[in-house]
Write a protein that holds these residues in place. Structure first.
Motif, PDB file in Angstrom:
ATOM      1  N   MET A   8     -58.549   8.910  40.076  1.00 39.59           N
ATOM      2  CA  MET A   8     -59.587   7.874  39.909  1.00 39.59           C
ATOM      3  C   MET A   8     -59.002   6.494  39.639  1.00 39.59           C
ATOM      4  SD  MET A   8     -62.825   8.712  40.197  1.00 39.59           S
ATOM      5  CE  MET A   8     -63.806   7.758  39.036  1.00 39.59           C
ATOM      6  N   GLU A   9     -57.993   6.465  38.769  1.00 38.13           N
ATOM      7  CA  GLU A   9     -57.469   5.156  38.354  1.00 38.13           C
ATOM      8  C   GLU A   9     -56.636   4.475  39.446  1.00 38.13           C
ATOM      9  OE1 GLU A   9     -53.937   5.294  35.557  1.00 38.13           O
ATOM     10  OE2 GLU A   9     -54.531   7.413  35.441  1.00 38.13           O
ATOM     11  N   TYR A  10     -56.199   5.251  40.450  1.00 30.75           N
ATOM     12  CA  TYR A  10     -55.283   4.689  41.465  1.00 30.75           C
ATOM     13  C   TYR A  10     -56.071   4.026  42.600  1.00 30.75           C
ATOM     14  CZ  TYR A  10     -51.578   7.052  38.934  1.00 30.75           C
ATOM     15  OH  TYR A  10     -50.711   7.451  37.955  1.00 30.75           O
ATOM     16  N   THR A  11     -56.787   2.974  42.236  1.00 31.90           N
ATOM     17  CA  THR A  11     -57.590   2.256  43.224  1.00 31.90           C
ATOM     18  C   THR A  11     -56.671   1.537  44.219  1.00 31.90           C
ATOM     19  OG1 THR A  11     -57.585   0.264  41.893  1.00 31.90           O
ATOM     20  CG2 THR A  11     -59.387   1.849  41.498  1.00 31.90           C
ATOM     21  N   PRO A  12     -57.173   1.215  45.388  1.00 29.62           N
ATOM     22  CA  PRO A  12     -56.337   0.490  46.354  1.00 29.62           C
ATOM     23  C   PRO A  12     -55.803  -0.813  45.771  1.00 29.62           C
ATOM     24  CG  PRO A  12     -58.351   1.261  47.412  1.00 29.62           C
ATOM     25  CD  PRO A  12     -58.491   1.566  45.948  1.00 29.62           C
ATOM     26  N   GLU A  13     -56.586  -1.453  44.942  1.00 30.06           N
ATOM     27  CA  GLU A  13     -56.150  -2.728  44.374  1.00 30.06           C
ATOM     28  C   GLU A  13     -54.976  -2.502  43.417  1.00 30.06           C
ATOM     29  OE1 GLU A  13     -59.355  -1.660  44.578  1.00 30.06           O
ATOM     30  OE2 GLU A  13     -59.722  -2.925  46.345  1.00 30.06           O
ATOM     31  N   MET A  14     -55.145  -1.493  42.543  1.00 31.01           N
ATOM     32  CA  MET A  14     -54.067  -1.199  41.582  1.00 31.01           C
ATOM     33  C   MET A  14     -52.795  -0.750  42.326  1.00 31.01           C
ATOM     34  SD  MET A  14     -53.441   2.149  39.524  1.00 31.01           S
ATOM     35  CE  MET A  14     -52.500   2.403  38.034  1.00 31.01           C
ATOM     36  N   VAL A  15     -52.969   0.124  43.285  1.00 36.06           N
ATOM     37  CA  VAL A  15     -51.811   0.643  44.027  1.00 36.06           C
ATOM     38  C   VAL A  15     -51.199  -0.468  44.888  1.00 36.06           C
ATOM     39  CG1 VAL A  15     -51.109   2.273  45.829  1.00 36.06           C
ATOM     40  CG2 VAL A  15     -52.618   3.014  43.970  1.00 36.06           C
ATOM     41  N   GLY A  16     -52.054  -1.310  45.424  1.00 33.77           N
ATOM     42  CA  GLY A  16     -51.544  -2.440  46.199  1.00 33.77           C
ATOM     43  C   GLY A  16     -50.650  -3.332  45.356  1.00 33.77           C
ATOM     44  N   ALA A  17     -51.046  -3.539  44.113  1.00 36.74           N
ATOM     45  CA  ALA A  17     -50.248  -4.391  43.235  1.00 36.74           C
ATOM     46  C   ALA A  17     -48.905  -3.732  42.897  1.00 36.74           C
ATOM     47  CB  ALA A  17     -51.035  -4.677  41.956  1.00 36.74           C
ATOM     48  N   ILE A  18     -48.907  -2.412  42.716  1.00 34.91           N
ATOM     49  CA  ILE A  18     -47.658  -1.707  42.373  1.00 34.91           C
ATOM     50  C   ILE A  18     -46.716  -1.642  43.581  1.00 34.91           C
ATOM     51  CG2 ILE A  18     -46.682   0.551  41.751  1.00 34.91           C
ATOM     52  CD1 ILE A  18     -49.243   1.059  40.107  1.00 34.91           C
ATOM     53  N   THR A  19     -47.280  -1.297  44.728  1.00 35.43           N
ATOM     54  CA  THR A  19     -46.446  -1.034  45.908  1.00 35.43           C
ATOM     55  C   THR A  19     -46.155  -2.279  46.725  1.00 35.43           C
ATOM     56  OG1 THR A  19     -48.442  -0.579  47.207  1.00 35.43           O
ATOM     57  CG2 THR A  19     -47.362   1.319  46.161  1.00 35.43           C
ATOM     58  N   ASP A  20     -46.878  -3.360  46.414  1.00 36.27           N
ATOM     59  CA  ASP A  20     -46.817  -4.596  47.199  1.00 36.27           C
ATOM     60  C   ASP A  20     -47.248  -4.368  48.645  1.00 36.27           C
ATOM     61  OD1 ASP A  20     -46.562  -7.314  47.386  1.00 36.27           O
ATOM     62  OD2 ASP A  20     -44.426  -7.259  47.898  1.00 36.27           O
ATOM     63  N   LEU A  21     -48.243  -3.509  48.803  1.00 37.32           N
ATOM     64  CA  LEU A  21     -48.860  -3.276  50.117  1.00 37.32           C
ATOM     65  C   LEU A  21     -50.312  -3.733  50.028  1.00 37.32           C
ATOM     66  CD1 LEU A  21     -47.538   0.362  50.678  1.00 37.32           C
ATOM     67  CD2 LEU A  21     -46.607  -1.739  51.692  1.00 37.32           C
ATOM     68  N   SER A  22     -50.886  -4.043  51.162  1.00 37.05           N
ATOM     69  CA  SER A  22     -52.278  -4.495  51.119  1.00 37.05           C
ATOM     70  C   SER A  22     -53.200  -3.304  50.859  1.00 37.05           C
ATOM     71  CB  SER A  22     -52.662  -5.174  52.431  1.00 37.05           C
ATOM     72  OG  SER A  22     -52.846  -4.200  53.434  1.00 37.05           O
ATOM     73  N   PRO A  23     -54.252  -3.491  50.079  1.00 37.24           N
ATOM     74  CA  PRO A  23     -55.217  -2.402  49.867  1.00 37.24           C
ATOM     75  C   PRO A  23     -55.764  -1.868  51.190  1.00 37.24           C
ATOM     76  CG  PRO A  23     -55.635  -4.197  48.326  1.00 37.24           C
ATOM     77  CD  PRO A  23     -54.587  -4.683  49.282  1.00 37.24           C
ATOM     78  N   GLU A  24     -55.912  -2.742  52.163  1.00 39.40           N
ATOM     79  CA  GLU A  24     -56.441  -2.300  53.463  1.00 39.40           C
ATOM     80  C   GLU A  24     -55.489  -1.307  54.127  1.00 39.40           C
ATOM     81  OE1 GLU A  24     -56.047  -5.574  52.585  1.00 39.40           O
ATOM     82  OE2 GLU A  24     -58.152  -5.819  52.011  1.00 39.40           O
ATOM     83  N   LEU A  25     -54.191  -1.565  54.001  1.00 40.85           N
ATOM     84  CA  LEU A  25     -53.211  -0.656  54.615  1.00 40.85           C
ATOM     85  C   LEU A  25     -53.267   0.723  53.944  1.00 40.85           C
ATOM     86  CD1 LEU A  25     -50.872  -0.066  56.553  1.00 40.85           C
ATOM     87  CD2 LEU A  25     -49.310  -1.133  54.930  1.00 40.85           C
ATOM     88  N   ILE A  26     -53.436   0.727  52.630  1.00 35.69           N
ATOM     89  CA  ILE A  26     -53.503   2.008  51.909  1.00 35.69           C
ATOM     90  C   ILE A  26     -54.725   2.805  52.366  1.00 35.69           C
ATOM     91  CG2 ILE A  26     -53.733   3.040  49.607  1.00 35.69           C
ATOM     92  CD1 ILE A  26     -52.287   0.337  48.635  1.00 35.69           C
ATOM     93  N   VAL A  27     -55.832   2.134  52.510  1.00 41.66           N
ATOM     94  CA  VAL A  27     -57.057   2.794  52.981  1.00 41.66           C
ATOM     95  C   VAL A  27     -56.858   3.317  54.410  1.00 41.66           C
ATOM     96  CG1 VAL A  27     -59.492   2.433  53.568  1.00 41.66           C
ATOM     97  CG2 VAL A  27     -58.537   1.420  51.469  1.00 41.66           C
ATOM     98  N   LYS A  28     -56.213   2.488  55.234  1.00 46.36           N
ATOM     99  CA  LYS A  28     -55.970   2.882  56.626  1.00 46.36           C
ATOM    100  C   LYS A  28     -55.085   4.134  56.706  1.00 46.36           C
ATOM    101  CE  LYS A  28     -53.522   0.950  60.567  1.00 46.36           C
ATOM    102  NZ  LYS A  28     -52.807  -0.224  61.072  1.00 46.36           N
ATOM    103  N   LEU A  29     -54.055   4.185  55.863  1.00 47.17           N
ATOM    104  CA  LEU A  29     -53.172   5.358  55.852  1.00 47.17           C
ATOM    105  C   LEU A  29     -53.956   6.608  55.463  1.00 47.17           C
ATOM    106  CD1 LEU A  29     -49.966   3.962  54.087  1.00 47.17           C
ATOM    107  CD2 LEU A  29     -50.136   4.771  56.441  1.00 47.17           C
TER     108      LEU A  29
END
Lengths: 101, 709
Positions: B261-282
């Motif tokens: 739950m806590e690993y939102t695209p925004e949070m993960v995007g900030a950690i990984t330096d990837l765009s939230p959109e890319l994470i959703v796309k993957l």
């Protein structure tokens, strides 16, 4: 760092090299094929596939063939990638014979 | 002498997933060439830049062909030839004395997979050292952390057949530079692509593999666990899970959903330096392009949270039901498909009641007194390994190996960075001079290496080395006098169903045999669960976590006791890097760049790092910087720079390219310290700190500074 196609390919262009290349790094024009040095993984699979001994490691080239390194680099960048084998050029057999192969 | 060319079918011995079948040509007893065996369906007649000129390794004028004794200071490379008899007498006299005065655990074996054969490889010295009572060598060089995590999640299963990748629709190469380290797998990936598959490469570096991918995901180093959990978050959030598969074949889905739950695209995007959109796309790609498959590379374990990253990644295929069809699921280590009779080689029954276990990453500390050891290590025997080039804290290892009171024996082909420090050097055979049977950790073919020529000089195979040592030590158990032929006969569980139809005669003739498993077009090993976990299901919530951290017995001479046992969260979570500007700003103020240390294209770890042909291909030790970083530190491409931190320093030639992320530098390992300007290489700056599971290293979790020399 790459393998290099040299003058034996000219007017022969059998393209068996393309069939074995795992990364499709060959590019083609009307007379011969060229290896893209940025994609080649140095596996040497094409060396044995070539019936006219046209391909070698850039570090094994004799001095009179060193200019082919740059020719391959330039031509590969400018030409379309070859994704499958082609019919050999009409003069391939004669060319092979002329090379004593 | 008239030319008498003959060919022999062998198998490549290197620690690579591909284990090529190779045809060795010899002329009057001299190996003149090697080439790939065109009949082998996975390796298809190609070798690679590392092995194409194997004859130059065999025939190198630098080969060690006779036993030698040191005549100069430690590390001076000054040796004199001695007889095998003198070498064995000196070694066994010293070891008997050490055993009598300090205890046999003052002796430490150090080995890995310099050669990968079942006879001569991983376990070749285990029975001997277990009998001797030496300190047990915990060998977590490669994939041990990932194995612990993978085993906890889906068990010791082979996973997806690499050949089934032709059926995959969405291929994620996660931390794998396939074209450098697993190149014979690529044609199967390329074939899938011709059939419409997408290829995704997750790597901080735009490697040669990433350059050919459809999508390159340039993740911040050490954050793979966050990305995997971010993907899991989306799978649950967007209703992309396979509820039927989850309910039948998995445990812990509700807890995992809650954890994610806590690993939102925004949070993960900030950690990984990837765009939230890319994470959703993957996440959507993996879920909806079935069958999807993830190939986990070794690199993913080499970060502080590497184990939990592999845990999270290993959950994904079961969440989306990828396992239902051939070409769907996870590929990590198909080694587990091979029914090797490990116990016959390791002999764990020889281990005493209270052995001492020492992890190999700690060699520098163990040899220099920085680790409390009673008794201290008084003798070291290195075979199948080159720790000076491949183990962390190179400076400390050199300091330890320089100890005059340390009796070091090294069995080798060449005078490696490690062998230079030996008291006794023993000559080892190359693959063409020995007989062996080979598993693979990258395909499902058992391979056979027919010996092509007699051993050169006085070189001996590792099997013969330990036969001689055992005899000289007076070990009379029959296992110590087994011939190679007898060992091959005992190498496999020949009655196992995977071995049906496979005989030694057939292996000798053909050089390879596919295990008796369904064809790659039909093989879906976990279509109905059947995971090798305690529950038989894919354990999102891992029951094995209750016993804490562990290393598989295979990597510690068969010993399962005295595991480190640190608590492991049974649910996957993200563990941040320890050396990053985010988690350690004070350290990053001095050492602002994150170093990653991938494999060299022309070397296999440090093997071939001394051979002229491979050195020409590899060039000098490089370090790759982003143009912004290069400009910031006044560095231009091609100039010699110094890479350093508190642990040490090495020199490298700067390469400047935007193939690497800003803030990250790349320096492949494997170059020899003794051949590099300044006498040090990458492992001068790496740490012996473990990742969270299985004793994996943290080589992608290192801060350095780079400056002009």
């Amino acid at each position: 760092m790459a393998y290099v196609v040299t003058d034996n390919c000219v007017e022969c262009r059998v393209t068996q090299c393309v069939a074995v290349c795992p990364v499709q790094c060959f590019h083609v024009d009307e007379t011969m094929v060229y290896i893209d040095p940025h994609t080649c993984i140095d596996c040497a699979g094409c060396v044995d596939a070539c019936p006219v001994g046209a391909i070698d490691d850039e570090f094994n080239l004799s001095d009179d063939k060193l200019h082919w390194i740059e020719i391959n680099r330039e031509r590969a960048a400018a030409l379309p990638r070859l994704t499958g084998t082609m019919e050999p050029l009409p003069g391939a057999e004669a060319r092979k014979a002329a090379l004593g192969l | 002498m008239a030319s008498q060319i003959e060919t022999v079918i062998g198998a490549c011995p290197q620690d690579c997933p591909d284990t090529c079948s190779m045809i060795v040509s010899k002329d009057n007893g001299k190996v003149i060439s090697v080439r790939g065996n065109p009949d082998q369906p996975f390796t298809k007649g190609r070798l690679c830049v590392k092995v194409n000129n194997y004859q130059d390794r065999v025939n190198s004028p630098d080969r060690i062909l006779y036993p030698m004794r040191r005549t100069g200071p430690k590390g001076s490379s000054l040796f004199e030839r001695i007889s095998w008899q003198d070498a064995l007498e000196e070694i066994t006299t010293r070891w008997k004395d050490i055993a009598a005065t300090s205890g046999p655990n003052a002796i430490l074996p150090y080995s890995y997979l310099g050669t990968q054969g079942i006879l001569n490889g991983l376990t070749v010295g285990d029975a001997f050292f277990n009998k001797l009572g030496a300190t047990i060598s915990e060998r977590t060089f490669c994939d041990s952390g990932a194995c612990t995590a993978y085993t906890m999640t889906i068990g010791d299963t082979a996973g997806v057949d690499p050949e089934s990748f032709v059926h995959s629709r969405y291929i994620v190469l996660w931390a794998s530079n396939t074209l450098t380290t697993n190149s014979h797998h690529w044609p199967f990936i390329e074939e899938a692509r011709k059939r419409g598959a997408k290829v995704i490469v997750i790597d901080p570096y735009r490697s040669r593999t990433a350059r050919l991918a459809d999508v390159h995901v340039p993740i911040a180093p050490g954050t793979d666990g966050a990305l995997a959990l971010g993907i899991i978050h989306i799978l649950f959030r967007d209703g992309l899970t396979d509820a039927d598969y989850i309910s039948r074949y998995t445990v812990g889905a509700d807890e995992l959903a809650e954890r994610a739950m806590e690993y939102t695209p925004e949070m993960v995007g900030a950690i990984t330096d990837l765009s939230p959109e890319l994470i959703v796309k993957l996440a959507h790609g993996i879920a909806t392009s079935q069958p999807s498959v993830i190939r986990i590379g070794v690199a993913v374990e080499r970060q502080s949270g590497g184990g939990q990253a592999v845990r999270a990644i290993s959950c994904i295929p079961a969440l989306v039901g990828s396992w239902r069809r051939p070409g769907g699921g996870l590929l990590q280590l198909p080694l587990w498909a091979f029914p090797v009779s490990w116990g016959a080689f390791i002999r764990p029954d020889f281990i005493g009641s209270a052995p001492r276990v020492l992890n190999q990453w700690k060699l520098g500390e163990a040899l220099t007194g920085d680790m409390a050891l009673d008794p201290p290590i008084r003798s070291l025997m290195v075979y199948n390994a080159n720790p000076m080039a491949m183990a962390p804290e190179q400076g400390r290892i050199a300091q330890g190996l320089s100890r005059e009171d340390l009796f070091t024996v090294v069995s080798e082909h060449f005078l490696t960075d490690t062998a230079r420090y030996a008291d006794i050097v023993l000559p080892a055979t190359t693959q063409v001079e020995q007989e062996d049977i080979m598993f693979s950790w990258g395909h499902l073919y058992l391979s056979y290496n027919n010996r092509a020529i007699d051993p050169m000089g006085e070189a001996v195979s590792n099997t013969e080395l330990f036969r001689r040592l055992a005899k000289a030590m007076g070990f009379d158990d029959p296992c110590f006098s087994r011939t190679d032929e007898e060992q091959i006969a005992e190498a496999m569980l020949w009655d196992a169903p995977q071995m049906a139809g496979i005989t030694i005669e057939r292996l000798k003739r053909d050089g390879f045999a596919r295990l008796n498993l369904p064809s790659a077009d039909d093989y879906a090993p976990h279509a109905q669960g059947n995971f090798a976990t305690p529950s038989g299901k894919c354990e999102f919530k891992a029951s094995m976590a209750a016993e804490g951290n562990f290393v598989l017995g295979l990597f510690r001479q068969g010993y399962d006791g005295q595991q480190s046992g640190e608590p492991i969260d049974p649910l996957p979570h993200f563990i941040a890097p320890q050396e990053s500007p985010v988690t350690n700003p004070a350290l990053a103020a001095r050492y602002p760049l994150n170093l990653i240390t991938p494999k060299n294209h022309a070397f296999l770890s440090s093997s071939f790092g001394n051979l002229p042909h491979q050195r020409r291909h590899a060039g000098d030790q490089p370090v790759v910087l982003h143009p912004t970083d290069a400009a910031k530190y006044g560095i231009t491409a091609g100039e010699r720079v110094r890479v350093h931190n508190d642990r040490g320093a090495f020199e490298a030639i700067a390469q400047v390219t935007d193939d690497i992320r800003q803030g990250v530098v790349v320096a492949p390992a494997g170059h020899w310290a003794s051949l590099n300007s300044g006498g040090a290489t990458v492992h001068a700056v790496t740490s012996s700190r473990y990742a969270d599971m299985g004793g994996a290293p943290t080589f992608s979790d290192i801060l350095v500074a780079v400056e002009r020399c």
